[in-house]
Each structure stands twice: as structure tokens, then as C-alpha cells.
Write an enzyme that holds these catalytic residues in place. Structure first.
Site, PDB file in Angstrom:
ATOM      1  N   CYS A  43       2.120  -2.644  15.441  1.00 23.51           N
ATOM      2  CA  CYS A  43       2.026  -2.252  14.028  1.00 23.51           C
ATOM      3  C   CYS A  43       1.343  -3.355  13.228  1.00 23.51           C
ATOM      4  O   CYS A  43       1.728  -4.526  13.318  1.00 23.51           O
ATOM      5  CB  CYS A  43       3.431  -1.996  13.482  1.00 23.51           C
ATOM      6  SG  CYS A  43       3.487  -1.688  11.711  1.00 23.51           S
ATOM      7  N   CYS A  81       3.531   8.502   1.029  1.00 23.35           N
ATOM      8  CA  CYS A  81       4.057   7.540   1.994  1.00 23.35           C
ATOM      9  C   CYS A  81       4.147   6.203   1.269  1.00 23.35           C
ATOM     10  O   CYS A  81       3.135   5.683   0.801  1.00 23.35           O
ATOM     11  CB  CYS A  81       3.112   7.463   3.192  1.00 23.35           C
ATOM     12  SG  CYS A  81       3.587   6.223   4.407  1.00 23.35           S
ATOM     13  N   CYS A  97       7.100  -5.490  15.217  1.00 23.81           N
ATOM     14  CA  CYS A  97       6.693  -4.571  16.288  1.00 23.81           C
ATOM     15  C   CYS A  97       5.223  -4.873  16.623  1.00 23.81           C
ATOM     16  O   CYS A  97       4.373  -4.873  15.733  1.00 23.81           O
ATOM     17  CB  CYS A  97       6.863  -3.120  15.859  1.00 23.81           C
ATOM     18  SG  CYS A  97       8.568  -2.722  15.381  1.00 23.81           S
ATOM     19  N   CYS A 101      -0.333   5.664  10.033  1.00 20.32           N
ATOM     20  CA  CYS A 101       0.855   4.924  10.480  1.00 20.32           C
ATOM     21  C   CYS A 101       0.483   3.620  11.142  1.00 20.32           C
ATOM     22  O   CYS A 101      -0.312   3.581  12.062  1.00 20.32           O
ATOM     23  CB  CYS A 101       1.620   5.732  11.521  1.00 20.32           C
ATOM     24  SG  CYS A 101       2.598   7.019  10.818  1.00 20.32           S
ATOM     25  N   CYS A 154       6.600  -7.031   6.620  1.00 18.42           N
ATOM     26  CA  CYS A 154       7.754  -6.520   7.365  1.00 18.42           C
ATOM     27  C   CYS A 154       8.208  -7.605   8.327  1.00 18.42           C
ATOM     28  O   CYS A 154       7.380  -8.323   8.892  1.00 18.42           O
ATOM     29  CB  CYS A 154       7.365  -5.257   8.147  1.00 18.42           C
ATOM     30  SG  CYS A 154       8.771  -4.463   8.985  1.00 18.42           S
ATOM     31  N   GLU A 191       0.829  -1.202   0.000  1.00 21.81           N
ATOM     32  CA  GLU A 191       0.000   0.000   0.000  1.00 21.81           C
ATOM     33  C   GLU A 191       0.862   1.250   0.000  1.00 21.81           C
ATOM     34  O   GLU A 191       1.973   1.253   0.522  1.00 21.81           O
ATOM     35  CB  GLU A 191      -0.911   0.001   1.241  1.00 21.81           C
ATOM     36  CG  GLU A 191      -1.959  -1.102   1.168  1.00 21.81           C
ATOM     37  CD  GLU A 191      -2.878  -1.159   2.378  1.00 21.81           C
ATOM     38  OE1 GLU A 191      -4.041  -1.542   2.203  1.00 21.81           O
ATOM     39  OE2 GLU A 191      -2.439  -0.841   3.500  1.00 21.81           O
TER      40      GLU A 191
HETATM   41  N1  SAH Z   1       9.829   0.217   9.515  1.00 17.77           N
HETATM   42  C1  SAH Z   1      10.014   1.624   9.543  1.00 17.77           C
HETATM   43  C2  SAH Z   1       9.035   2.414   8.697  1.00 17.77           C
HETATM   44  C3  SAH Z   1       7.584   2.031   8.686  1.00 17.77           C
HETATM   45  S1  SAH Z   1       6.500   2.507   9.990  1.00 17.77           S
HETATM   46  C4  SAH Z   1       9.976   2.130  10.951  1.00 17.77           C
HETATM   47  O1  SAH Z   1       9.601   1.374  11.844  1.00 17.77           O
HETATM   48  O2  SAH Z   1      10.363   3.262  11.181  1.00 17.77           O
HETATM   49  C5  SAH Z   1       6.394   4.238  10.090  1.00 17.77           C
HETATM   50  C6  SAH Z   1       6.158   4.722  11.516  1.00 17.77           C
HETATM   51  O3  SAH Z   1       4.840   4.358  12.007  1.00 17.77           O
HETATM   52  C7  SAH Z   1       7.131   4.122  12.508  1.00 17.77           C
HETATM   53  O4  SAH Z   1       7.572   5.114  13.393  1.00 17.77           O
HETATM   54  C8  SAH Z   1       6.268   3.112  13.237  1.00 17.77           C
HETATM   55  O5  SAH Z   1       6.792   2.760  14.486  1.00 17.77           O
HETATM   56  C9  SAH Z   1       4.961   3.847  13.314  1.00 17.77           C
HETATM   57  N2  SAH Z   1       3.830   2.989  13.648  1.00 17.77           N
HETATM   58  C10 SAH Z   1       3.687   1.672  13.390  1.00 17.77           C
HETATM   59  N3  SAH Z   1       2.514   1.218  13.854  1.00 17.77           N
HETATM   60  C11 SAH Z   1       1.881   2.278  14.404  1.00 17.77           C
HETATM   61  C12 SAH Z   1       0.628   2.444  15.027  1.00 17.77           C
HETATM   62  N4  SAH Z   1      -0.215   1.416  15.168  1.00 17.77           N
HETATM   63  N5  SAH Z   1       0.304   3.673  15.475  1.00 17.77           N
HETATM   64  C13 SAH Z   1       1.156   4.705  15.312  1.00 17.77           C
HETATM   65  N6  SAH Z   1       2.345   4.613  14.716  1.00 17.77           N
HETATM   66  C14 SAH Z   1       2.722   3.408  14.278  1.00 17.77           C
END
Ligand code: SAH
Length: 369
Positions: free
Chosen positions: A136, A122, A133, A360, A129, A109
Site C-alpha cells: 500500500c 472515499c 502494509c 485503493c 498510516c 486525499e
Molecule cells: N487501513 C484500512 C483502510 C484503508 S485501505 C484498511 O487497511 O482496511 C482500503 C483498502 O485498500 C484496504 O483493503 C487495503 O488493504 C486496500 N489496498 C491497499 N493498497 C492496495 C493496493 N496497492 N492495491 C489494492 N488494494 C489495496
């Protein structure tokens, strides 16, 4: 090595590799590719102008190329890598999420966000991935595969073309910013991401001509890759997804922290800041009662004091099935105040696209949704 001796996973990897595309190649390699097709090298420059400057991949529009040749050149160098599977819009059409399907069926996406003063794409760097985390959505399904450079550039190209054609409310315009904050860990797909960054930022017709300073590479904190990026001589912004100032909590929120600790990640980030003169963006998702305590704000402020850094607080976008939710607004405001009162620049990230699961951490790319 005979093909029978190639390990099965490598063979599968090769099968999945998308075909070569103009956006994978620098200008020298484009000319070589065209010459391999038996055409003079300048045809590569013509194709580059069509794709990167005029934003077209339609052979019909390439009237400076002999009619009998256009289809072959486009098939060889501008194969469609991603097709639109679904598009969702909100904010009166100024936020739009696209679900793309790659040739092997992989789904990714991207999100276009038009603001009064900028247009941000974006983009995804991987299908899925591998960083796991727990807050996420993308992290839950695991890694499908790396995207090729051209598969990344294609996402920006689509946004740039929609803007150039006036298809986004607000009139014609350009994509001004690119953030690698879609699906995937960009620094885990280093070579393709670097090539994509160059194609996105090279002046047209070598690339899309977006300013390096307007490109953000966001990472969980892969220390060796941050160090490598530091040596590339680029001026892209680095964002580090910190989410906790202490290793105990960060080990849980960003599992790769078990390998590279907070102190090492920040050290690498300060090295990047020193080399580029660019403020590092520290991403911090505010998760209720998990990482939003006053003492953690103070600990974070101590880590960042006097550094070339800026904190971006992101209200957590809850993902399906998650036990976590966004911080109470009052608690988040206090967290922000505590940082600001210690002189740490801090802003709250807007949560555009939440309604279309385009914010995000919500990009999950399942066709079923
Ligand atoms: N893998 C990379 C880029 C993708 S995520 C990274 O982790 O930086 C982009 C941002 O969104 C990251 O800061 C991630 O931690 C954040 N993110 C992921 N899941 C989220 C959520 N459920 N709510 C808010 N931010 C989130």
C-alpha cells in the site's frame, strides 16, 4: 503540570491539533460554543442548517444571521480546515481525487466516484498510516497524524456540495455512500472516526444525513477496536482487509497480524456481524503469485463458510517501486470461482481512479507528484 514538564511530543501534538469546528460537536456542544461567544444558542441551529442542510460555509449566504455577526460565527465555528491543493479527474469527470492540505501542512486525499446508482466518497481518516502494509502506497510513508472528526467530515461535505451544485457530470445529486478506504487506519483514530461517522449519518441539520448502512469502515483488523465498535449500536458496514487466509503470509502482508491473528480478527468480525446483522466485507487484494493460489482460495472458503461474509477481490494496484503486481486475470477468475463454488458471495472491486492514482492503496498525498 507546568508547560516545561509537558513532554515535547505532547506539546507538538497539541500544536498540530486543528481548531474546533461545528462538525466536531454535537448539537448541545454547538449551542454551548455559541453561548460562549455571547450569542443565544439558537444561532448554533442556524449555523447547523447552513452547513449540514444547505451545504454552505459562506457567511454571505447566511442571510438569517445578523450581518455583523456572520463573519465572527463562521470564523469561530466553521474555520476552513482543509484547502484544495490539487484536483485530478478521470472517467469524464465522474471520478475525482482531491489532494487537501490541512492548516499544519499535512496532506490527505479523498476520492469521489459517481456511478449510475450511487455516489461514493472515499475518505482519509489519518494523514499517512502507521500500519506499514508493504503493498500500500500510504503505508510506505508512515503516519503523520490523526485527522480530527471535522477534517474527515469536511471531505464528505466537499463532495456533497459539489453534487448539490451540479458540479459533477450527470446533474445534481447527493453523496449516497462513504467508505473509510482512503489514507489511514480508521480504527487507529477511533474517537475522531466515530464522531465523524455520527456527523456524516445524523439526520440534517445535526449531520449530513447519509444512511449508516451506506457507510463502510475498513480496518486491518485491530481486534479491541472492532469489539468496541460492535458495542456502539451503529449499523455501518465493517470491512476487514484480510488479504491472506494464513498467518504466515498475513504476517507479511498486514504486519499488525503479528499482534492479532487471522482467527482472532475473524472472530471479532463475526461478533460484529452477529450484533449488527450486517454482512462483513472481506477485502482481498489479488497479488500475483503471492496470495492468489488455489489452495488459499480453498482455505479462505473454509474460514468463511456459513458466516455472514462477502469477499471483495481487489486487483492489486501496483505502487511505485513495488515488487508486486496484480494477479493474472485467469488466476483471479479461478480464485473467484473456487470461492463461489463453495457458496461464498464474492465480487471483484472496480479499480476506478487508477489513472489518477486514486484507486485503493495509491493515495500517497505527496504534493510533488
Ligand atoms: N487501513 C484500512 C483502510 C484503508 S485501505 C484498511 O487497511 O482496511 C482500503 C483498502 O485498500 C484496504 O483493503 C487495503 O488493504 C486496500 N489496498 C491497499 N493498497 C492496495 C493496493 N496497492 N492495491 C489494492 N488494494 C489495496
Amino acid at each position: 503540570m507546568t508547560s516545561a514538564a509537558v513532554p515535547i511530543e505532547l506539546r507538538r501534538g497539541r500544536q498540530n491539533r486543528p481548531p474546533q469546528h461545528l462538525a466536531d460537536l454535537d448539537q448541545g456542544a454547538r449551542r454551548a460554543a455559541v453561548q460562549e461567544l455571547g450569542e443565544p444558542g439558537f444561532r448554533a441551529d442556524q449555523l447547523s442548517r447552513h452547513y449540514f442542510a444547505r451545504l454552505t460555509d459562506d457567511p454571505e449566504e447566511m442571510t438569517d444571521l445578523p450581518a455583523g455577526l456572520r463573519g465572527d460565527l463562521v470564523a469561530a465555528l466553521l474555520p476552513p480546515l482543509l484547502t484544495v491543493q490539487r484536483e485530478l479527474q478521470c472517467d469524464g469527470g465522474t471520478t475525482r481525487k482531491t489532494l487537501w492540505q490541512a492548516l499544519d501542512g499535512a496532506l490527505v486525499e479523498s476520492v469521489l466516484m459517481r456511478y449510475t446508482d450511487r455516489v461514493t466518497m472515499c475518505v482519509s481518516s489519518q494523514a499517512g498510516c502507521g500500519m506499514a502494509c508493504p503493498f500500500c502506497a500510504t503505508g510506505q510513508a508512515g503516519l503523520t497524524r490523526n485527522l480530527s472528526a471535522a477534517e474527515i467530515v469536511t471531505q464528505v461535505f466537499a463532495g456533497a456540495r459539489a453534487m448539490a451544485r451540479g458540479q459533477v457530470p450527470g446533474g445534481r445529486g447527493r453523496v449516497s455512500n462513504v467508505v473509510f478506504m482512503g489514507m489511514g487506519e480508521p480504527l487507529a483514530n477511533y474517537a475522531s472516526v466515530l464522531t465523524a461517522v455520527r456527523r456524516i449519518t445524523d439526520p440534517a441539520p445535526a449531520g449530513l444525513g447519509i444512511s449508516q448502512r451506506a457507510v463502510t469502515v475498513s480496518t486491518v483488523g485491530l481486534v479491541p477496536a472492532i469489539k468496541r465498535l460492535t458495542g456502539e449500536g451503529l449499523s455501518v458496514r465493517l470491512a476487514v482487509s484480510l488479504h491472506a487466509p494464513d498467518d504466515e503470509l498475513r504476517d507479511e502482508l498486514v504486519p499488525v497480524n503479528r499482534r492479532w491473528k487471522v482467527a482472532e480478527v475473524l472472530d471479532a468480525a463475526w461478533g460484529y456481524a452477529a450484533a449488527t446483522g450486517r454482512r462483513v466485507s472481506i477485502e482481498y487484494a489479488m497479488i500475483r503469485d503471492i496470495n492468489d493460489h488455489a489452495w488459499r482460495a480453498d482455505r479462505l472458503a473454509s474460514l468463511l463458510a456459513g458466516r455472514l461474509a462477502h469477499v471483495n477481490l481487489i486487483p492489486l494496484n501496483p505502487t511505485p517501486g513495488s515488487r508486486w503486481t496484480a494477479s493474472d486475470p485467469g488466476v483471479a477468475a479461478e480464485f473467484q470461482d473456487r470461492l463461489a463454488s463453495r457458496g461464498i458471495p464474492v465480487t471483484v472491486r472496480d479499480t476506478r481512479g487508477t489513472q489518477i492514482d486514486g484507486a485503493c492503496g495509491q493515495l500517497a498525498a505527496t504534493a510533488a507528484r
